[in-house]
Design an enzyme around this catalytic site. Structure first.
Site: not given
Ligand code: GBH
Length: 446
Positions: A172, A353
């Site tokens: 990512e 994922e």
């Molecule tokens: C993935 O990210 C990761 O690869 C993994 O490590 C993680 O544990 C899993 O998903 C579950 O989250 O608060 O509005 O800024 C997923 C993508 C991007 C999701 C950032 C959460 C925060 C959004 N992530 N996002 S915000």
């Protein structure tokens, strides 16, 4: 039609790779063992106010010590594939130089343990735990970090290349860009969009250089990028919303797909950033050739759709999970899989994922009931099944996550696992979703 126990009778292709995923910093703990160096996430999580309750990955699920137990649980569930990540600061504590053998040995033991149990390892080289020493010299803003990554990747391939049939480069890149460098609530906690898109370029370059390293070893293992993709829908039919959703898609998806699969940046995003952006100025001759070296597969991570309004804002359309950024929309799985196949394929696809956090608790009878996760996984797998029927070459699917773990800035507050971790005792309990998944795998059907 579903039968009485909620099963849909949808059969998957033979040899479908039923899996689950974790990442190093989120599960391993053992922050000081065997010569491990520090990463940006050690620094970030130890900084007061950065994570929920001040949680850190110092202990996490203690997987570094408990991996034999975890391997047995994977076998009990029947997993065919396990996706994990390698911690760069275990392999190169300062981000460069001779590899730390004790760090590599852990992954050798893990990979051997997977093979012993008939589980195929899938390893990610970088899941956000950049050695702090490299952050101190500019981190991903510094082009040299991409070359350091190539050296690190080579050390890993030399040690484990023959035992790991599928490698993923950067997990990512978008999340590093958006959360690490724009919103700032992931390490390294910056809020500098101009820097962020240069970081994107250097992450792409790191990916391409790692692909070249794997090829150079003569390995027959496969390699690809791991991208979290968000279908971006216009919130309404107005031309303004359609145009805004298209540009949003550029920033969420094409900025990460196009360089790798087409060898160019999306023109609309470059234009939007302007000719003087650090990204525009940071692209050197030959970079896009490096970045677009052919890959063997595309790893897709799907969690949520985005609905874009005429003014470029976003709107909520569906119920969310306990993660308020996540709208539950299984159709998005079908849409994103068919879209990448149409626009970038044909390329083999793995879902690396997909999952959601639920408010899980250990009941008095020792069980953990996560019916919401079962419904989520079933509905998303049904959408994936339809995508396969529509011609998407989907070869495997990994639940995020195998275990409850350190959910970054949310700390241990969000539980994403098929397996419950009782942190005070580190006891593992299979949730009802794990029992459900075991039967899915045994039947090769949902
Ligand atoms: C993935 O990210 C990761 O690869 C993994 O490590 C993680 O544990 C899993 O998903 C579950 O989250 O608060 O509005 O800024 C997923 C993508 C991007 C999701 C950032 C959460 C925060 C959004 N992530 N996002 S915000």
């Amino acid at each position: 039609h579903s039968d009485t126990d909620g099963r849909l009778g949808l059969r998957f292709p033979p040899d479908f790779g039923w899996g689950a995923a974790t990442s190093a910093y989120q599960v391993e703990g053992a922050a000081k063992d065997d010569g491990r160096g520090e990463s940006v996430w050690d620094t970030f999580s130890r900084t007061p106010g950065r994570t929920h309750g001040g949680d850190t990955g110092d202990v996490a699920a203690d997987h570094y010590h408990r991996y034999p137990t975890d391997l047995d649980l994977m076998r009990d569930i029947g997993l065919r594939s396990y996706r994990f990540s390698i911690a760069w600061p275990r392999v190169q504590p300062d981000g460069s130089g001779a590899p730390n053998q004790r760090g590599l040995d852990f992954y050798r033991r893990l990979v051997d343990g997977l093979h012993d149990r008939g589980i195929t390892p899938m390893a990610t080289l970088f899941h956000w735990d950049l050695p702090q020493a490299l952050q101190d010299t500019g981190g991903w803003e510094n082009r040299d970090t991409a070359y350091r990554f190539a050296d690190y990747a080579r050390a890993v391939f030399d040690a484990l290349g023959a035992q790991v049939p599928v490698w993923l480069t950067v997990n990512e890149p978008k999340t590093v860009v958006q959360n690490g460098y724009i919103i700032g609530h992931h390490a390294p906690g910056r809020q500098d969009p101009d820097a962020a898109y240069l970081v994107a370029h250097h992450l792409h370059l790191a990916h391409g250089l790692a692909v070249a390293q794997l090829r150079d070893t003569g390995s027959t293992s496969r390699i690809g990028p791991a991208l979290n993709l968000h279908p971006c829908y216009p919130a309404d039919d107005s031309p303004a919303s359609v145009a805004a959703a298209r540009l949003y898609d550029g920033y969420e998806n094409r900025l990460y797909l196009d360089p790798v699969f087409t060898g160019s940046y999306p023109a609309d995003v470059l234009a939007d950033l302007g000719p003087d952006s650090r990204l525009a100025r940071g692209i050197h001759d030959g970079d896009l050739e490096t970045i677009s070296a052919p890959v063997d597969l595309l790893a897709v991570q799907y969690y949520t759709p985005i609905y874009v309004t005429a003014t470029g804002g976003t709107e909520r359309r569906w119920p969310t999970s306990v993660a308020t950024w996540q709208q539950i929309f299984p159709e998005g799985m079908y849409d994103i899989l068919t879209r990448v196949t149409r626009d970038y394929g044909p390329v083999p696809i793995t879902v690396t994922e997909n999952g959601l956090p639920t408010p899980d608790a250990l009941a008095a009878d020792g069980t953990v009931d996560d019916a919401g996760r079962v419904a989520f996984l079933r509905d998303h797998l049904a959408a994936a099944h339809r995508a396969i029927a529509a011609g998407v070459p989907l070869e495997s699917y990994h639940v995020w996550s195998l275990l409850d773990n350190f959910e970054w800035e949310q700390g241990y507050d969000q539980r994403w696992g098929l397996i419950y971790v009782d942190y005070p005792t580190q006891r593992r309990v299979l949730k009802s979703s794990a029992h459900w998944y075991r039967r899915v795998i045994a039947d090769n059907a949902i």
